[in-house]
Design a protein around this motif. Structure first.
Motif, mmCIF file in Angstrom:
data_model
loop_
_atom_site.group_PDB
_atom_site.id
_atom_site.type_symbol
_atom_site.label_atom_id
_atom_site.label_comp_id
_atom_site.label_asym_id
_atom_site.label_seq_id
_atom_site.Cartn_x
_atom_site.Cartn_y
_atom_site.Cartn_z
ATOM 1 N N GLU A 156 2.477 1.803 -3.368
ATOM 2 C CA GLU A 156 1.783 1.764 -4.620
ATOM 3 C C GLU A 156 0.927 3.512 -4.688
ATOM 4 N N GLN A 157 1.253 3.804 -2.884
ATOM 5 C CA GLN A 157 0.856 5.173 -2.625
ATOM 6 C C GLN A 157 1.598 6.620 -3.177
ATOM 7 N N GLU A 217 6.101 2.196 7.534
ATOM 8 C CA GLU A 217 4.209 1.672 6.209
ATOM 9 C C GLU A 217 3.790 1.782 7.102
ATOM 10 N N VAL A 238 1.107 -1.405 0.298
ATOM 11 C CA VAL A 238 0.574 -0.161 -0.091
ATOM 12 C C VAL A 238 1.310 1.266 0.297
ATOM 13 N N ALA A 239 2.243 1.194 0.559
ATOM 14 C CA ALA A 239 2.468 2.298 1.023
ATOM 15 C C ALA A 239 3.453 2.528 0.037
ATOM 16 N N THR A 250 2.063 10.538 9.718
ATOM 17 C CA THR A 250 2.750 10.855 8.653
ATOM 18 C C THR A 250 4.237 10.443 7.787
ATOM 19 N N ASP A 265 -0.525 7.978 6.448
ATOM 20 C CA ASP A 265 -1.237 8.497 6.442
ATOM 21 C C ASP A 265 -2.226 8.859 7.754
ATOM 22 N N GLU A 279 9.209 8.661 -0.114
ATOM 23 C CA GLU A 279 9.773 9.459 -1.236
ATOM 24 C C GLU A 279 10.749 9.451 -1.645
ATOM 25 N N GLY A 314 2.464 5.458 -7.384
ATOM 26 C CA GLY A 314 0.922 4.829 -8.115
ATOM 27 C C GLY A 314 0.730 3.464 -8.655
ATOM 28 N N LEU A 320 6.391 8.813 5.294
ATOM 29 C CA LEU A 320 5.873 8.978 4.227
ATOM 30 C C LEU A 320 7.066 9.306 2.902
#
Lengths: 221, 76
Positions: A22-23, A197, A19-20, A207, A201, A214, A26, A210
Motif C-alpha cells: 500500500e505504501q 517488507e 503495508v509495504a 529502507t 521505513d 518500487e 497507494g 523499498l
C-alpha cells in the motif's frame, strides 16, 4: 495497479506485506484466503508472505503449496504475473515447484533473527532493477528453515542463467553457495528468505527493501 | 489396510538435525556412532486394494519432497 497478498493459516507477515504494497502503490492489496480458488480479476502482483503456514506441518510450506489458491497463483505465474515469496512464501514456492531447490533447517539449528548484509547478484530482474549490480543492502532475516539446497547441477544452472537474485554476504544459515533469493526461469517469480517488507521505513532501521517493491510495482519506471 | 511410509533424506543432503542428535548421543557417552540421519515415519490407513500407483503418487506429490528426500512404501 492491483496487488494481492495470499493469507494462509499461520501467516504472520501478511499485514507487513500489505503495508509495504500500500505504501508503494497507494492502494491496499486484496487479502486472499488460502481456500479461495481464484485471484481477483486483473491482479498485477502477488505476494506470498512470511509466517508458519499450517504450523510448518510435514515440511515448511508443504501444505500451503497444495492449497486451492496455489493453483491460481501457479496459473498467474505462468501468464507472467510477478509473484514474490518472502520467507515462508519462498518455502511455499519451492514446495509448489515454481522455484527450484528446497529450504532446509538452518545449518546451525538456530532460529536466526537479525538484519543481514545481502549482495545483489542480479540487478536486471523486475524485482531487483532498483539496485546496482553487486550492491550490498541490509535486509532483516527471521527464520529457522532457510538453508537453501539444490543439487550441484541445478545450482550450476541457476547461477549460469543469472537466477540468483541475492546472496548472503555472510552466510547465516548454511545455504548452498550463499544463496538468499532465487528467480524462476522467466524471471517473474522471486523467492527470498530475507524480508524486504521489514525494511521500508526509517523507523525499521533501514529502507533497502523499498526499492524492491518500487521496482517490481513499476514506480521507478 | 495399514501402509508404512518412510521418508529419508537423500544421500549427500546435509542433515543438521541428524548431526545434532549425533552430538547429543556422544554427550550421553554413546561412543562408536558413526553417523545419524533423521527421517520421518508416516502410517497411512487406506482402503483395501489401494493401488501401488496411488500410494506412490501420495508420496511423490505430498509426503516426500523429492528434491531432498527419498521414500519407501511398506505394505503389510
Amino acid at each position: 495497479m492491483k496487488t494481492a497478498v495470499i493469507v494462509f493459516p499461520g501467516s504472520n507477515c501478511d499485514r507487513d506485506m500489505a503495508v509495504a504494497l500500500e505504501q508503494v502503490t497507494g492502494k491496499a492489496p486484496a487479502m486472499v484466503w488460502h481456500r479461495e480458488s481464484q485471484l481477483p480479476d486483473g491482479v498485477d502482483f502477488i505476494a506470498l508472505p512470511g509466517g508458519f503456514s499450517y504450523g510448518d506441518y510435514l515440511r515448511s510450506g508443504a501444505m500451503a503449496a497444495r492449497s486451492p489458491i496455489l493453483r491460481a497463483v501457479s496459473d498467474a505465474a505462468a501468464r507472467g504475473v510477478p509473484v514474490l515469496g518472502v520467507c515462508n512464501g519462498f518455502q511455499v514456492l519451492t514446495e509448489a515447484q515454481l522455484l527450484p531447490g528446497a529450504l532446509m533447517r538452518n545449518a546451525g539449528l538456530n532460529f536466526v533473527c537479525r538484519t543481514v548484509p545481502l549482495k545483489v547478484e542480479n540487478s536486471q530482474s523486475l524485482f531487483t532493477a532498483g539496485y546496482g549490480a553487486g550492491e550490498e543492502i541490509a535486509i532483516p532475516v527471521a527464520h529457522h528453515d532457510g538453508n537453501y539446497f539444490a543439487d550441484a547441477a541445478t545450482l550450476d544452472r541457476i547461477e549460469g542463467e543469472g537466477r540468483v537474485a541475492f546472496r548472503y554476504a555472510d552466510n547465516v544459515n548454511g545455504s548452498a553457495r550463499d544463496i538468499a533469493g532465487v528467480l524462476n526461469d522467466a524471471g517473474n517469480v522471486l523467492g527470498m528468505m530475507p524480508h524486504p517488507e521489514r525494511a521500508i521505513d526509517r523507523a525499521h532501521g533501514g529502507t533497502d527493501g523499498l526499492r524492491l517493491f518500487e521496482a517490481a510495482l513499476g514506480v521507478l519506471a | 489396510m495399514k501402509v508404512n511410509v518412510y521418508v529419508t533424506l537423500k544421500p549427500g543432503v546435509l542433515d543438521p538435525q541428524g548431526k545434532a542428535i549425533h552430538h547429543a548421543l556422544e554427550g550421553l557417552g554413546f561412543g562408536g556412532v558413526a553417523d545419524v540421519r533423521a527421517g520421518r515415519f508416516i502410517e497411512l490407513d487406506v482402503a483395501d486394494g489401494t493401488s501401488d500407483a496411488d500410494l506412490d503418487a501420495m508420496c511423490a506429490k505430498l509426503l516426500a519432497n523429492t528434491v531432498i528426500e527419498n521414500y519407501r512404501i511398506e505394505r503389510p
